[in-house]
Design an enzyme around this catalytic site. Structure first.
Site, PDB file in Angstrom:
ATOM      1  N   ARG A 151       0.870  -1.181   0.000  1.00  7.96           N
ATOM      2  CA  ARG A 151       0.000   0.000   0.000  1.00  7.96           C
ATOM      3  C   ARG A 151       0.902   1.225   0.000  1.00  7.96           C
ATOM      4  O   ARG A 151       1.770   1.375   0.866  1.00  7.96           O
ATOM      5  CB  ARG A 151      -0.894  -0.015   1.239  1.00  7.96           C
ATOM      6  CG  ARG A 151      -1.786   1.210   1.427  1.00  7.96           C
ATOM      7  CD  ARG A 151      -2.853   1.263   0.348  1.00  7.96           C
ATOM      8  NE  ARG A 151      -3.885   2.238   0.663  1.00  7.96           N
ATOM      9  CZ  ARG A 151      -3.775   3.552   0.551  1.00  7.96           C
ATOM     10  NH1 ARG A 151      -2.619   4.088   0.163  1.00  7.96           N
ATOM     11  NH2 ARG A 151      -4.793   4.337   0.823  1.00  7.96           N
ATOM     12  N   ARG A 199      -0.434  -5.744   4.519  1.00  8.17           N
ATOM     13  CA  ARG A 199       0.174  -5.120   3.337  1.00  8.17           C
ATOM     14  C   ARG A 199       1.395  -4.296   3.748  1.00  8.17           C
ATOM     15  O   ARG A 199       1.395  -3.654   4.800  1.00  8.17           O
ATOM     16  CB  ARG A 199      -0.831  -4.204   2.633  1.00  8.17           C
ATOM     17  CG  ARG A 199      -2.063  -4.914   2.115  1.00  8.17           C
ATOM     18  CD  ARG A 199      -3.046  -3.944   1.475  1.00  8.17           C
ATOM     19  NE  ARG A 199      -3.520  -2.936   2.427  1.00  8.17           N
ATOM     20  CZ  ARG A 199      -4.419  -1.995   2.139  1.00  8.17           C
ATOM     21  NH1 ARG A 199      -4.933  -1.922   0.912  1.00  8.17           N
ATOM     22  NH2 ARG A 199      -4.804  -1.129   3.058  1.00  8.17           N
ATOM     23  N   GLU A 259     -11.315   5.179  -5.439  1.00  6.98           N
ATOM     24  CA  GLU A 259     -11.525   3.733  -5.453  1.00  6.98           C
ATOM     25  C   GLU A 259     -11.941   3.212  -6.829  1.00  6.98           C
ATOM     26  O   GLU A 259     -12.552   3.918  -7.632  1.00  6.98           O
ATOM     27  CB  GLU A 259     -12.601   3.353  -4.428  1.00  6.98           C
ATOM     28  CG  GLU A 259     -12.281   3.739  -2.987  1.00  6.98           C
ATOM     29  CD  GLU A 259     -11.163   2.911  -2.415  1.00  6.98           C
ATOM     30  OE1 GLU A 259     -10.804   1.884  -3.018  1.00  6.98           O
ATOM     31  OE2 GLU A 259     -10.637   3.296  -1.353  1.00  6.98           O
TER      32      GLU A 259
END
Length: 228
Positions: free
Chosen positions: A114, A166, A122
């Protein structure tokens, strides 16, 4: 000022020594000479005390704030966190997932990353769906990492993974920071800023301000500051 007083004190000491010498040579001449000898000796002792005090004061003033009069600095001790430098590590691309997420092969293991300090619109959110400029941000990131001959990751000073496992990092494509490039193009906002993982915050905010000024992409919308 201290140096002048110190010099004067040294001169007084010399004079006192001369006076003592004169007193010694005349001590046999009577009570007056003895008193003169006592006076000269007292002056010498007092002068030596003053000179010693001034010398200590001069040495202290030369090192105020860790800098002496010659301009050299005493070493400053910093914490490990403040001196820790970021460094880039090699990785290879597996795939670009969306604007602010990529999957890389890092240290022989596949890992999803990330991008630190940025948030793109999004494209795969279960509730928000596809947001405006989301596809453009995804395409931009995909193009940068797929066309790059060298991919690197750069962790910051704090935690390296989020609650989803992540990696949290700055991603570089041929030496160019993807995080910053997205912000500069108006395809991402500066977001999720948590110390100490904010080394490049000012760089990103400067790029964001320029993108706003030029009204690029997400900043061209009337609701750009609504938190989209």
């Amino acid at each position: 000022m201290t140096e002048y007083l110190l010099s004067a004190g040294i001169c007084m000491a010399i004079v006192s020594i001369l006076l003592i010498g004169m007193a010694i040579s005349n001590v046999s001449k009577g009570q007056y000479a003895k008193r003169f000898f006592f006076f000269a000796t007292s002056c010498l002792v007092l002068t030596l005390v003053v000179v010693s005090s001034l010398s200590s004061s001069a040495n202290a003033s030369q090192t105020d704030n860790g800098v002496n009069r010659s301009g050299s600095e005493h070493p400053t001790v910093y914490s490990a966190t403040s001196t820790k430098k970021l460094h880039k590590e090699p990785a290879t691309l597996i795939k670009a997932i969306d604007g602010d997420t990529v999957k890389l092969m890092y240290k022989g293991q596949p890992m999803t990353f990330r991008l630190l300090l940025v948030d793109t619109p999004e494209t795969k959110h279960p509730k928000k769906g596809v947001e405006k400029y989301g596809p453009e941000a995804s395409a931009f990131t995909k193009k940068m990492v797929e066309n790059a001959k060298k991919i690197e990751v750069e962790f910051d000073k704090g935690q390296r993974t989020d609650k989803y496992g992540r990696g949290l990092a700055y991603i570089y494509a041929d030496g160019k920071m993807v995080n910053e490039a997205l912000v500069r193009q108006g395809l991402a906002k500066v977001a999720y800023v948590y110390k100490p993982n904010n080394t490049h915050e000012q760089l990103l905010r400067k790029s964001e301000a320029q993108a706003k000024k030029e009204k690029l992409n997400i900043w061209s919308e009337d609701n750009a500051d609504s938190g989209q």
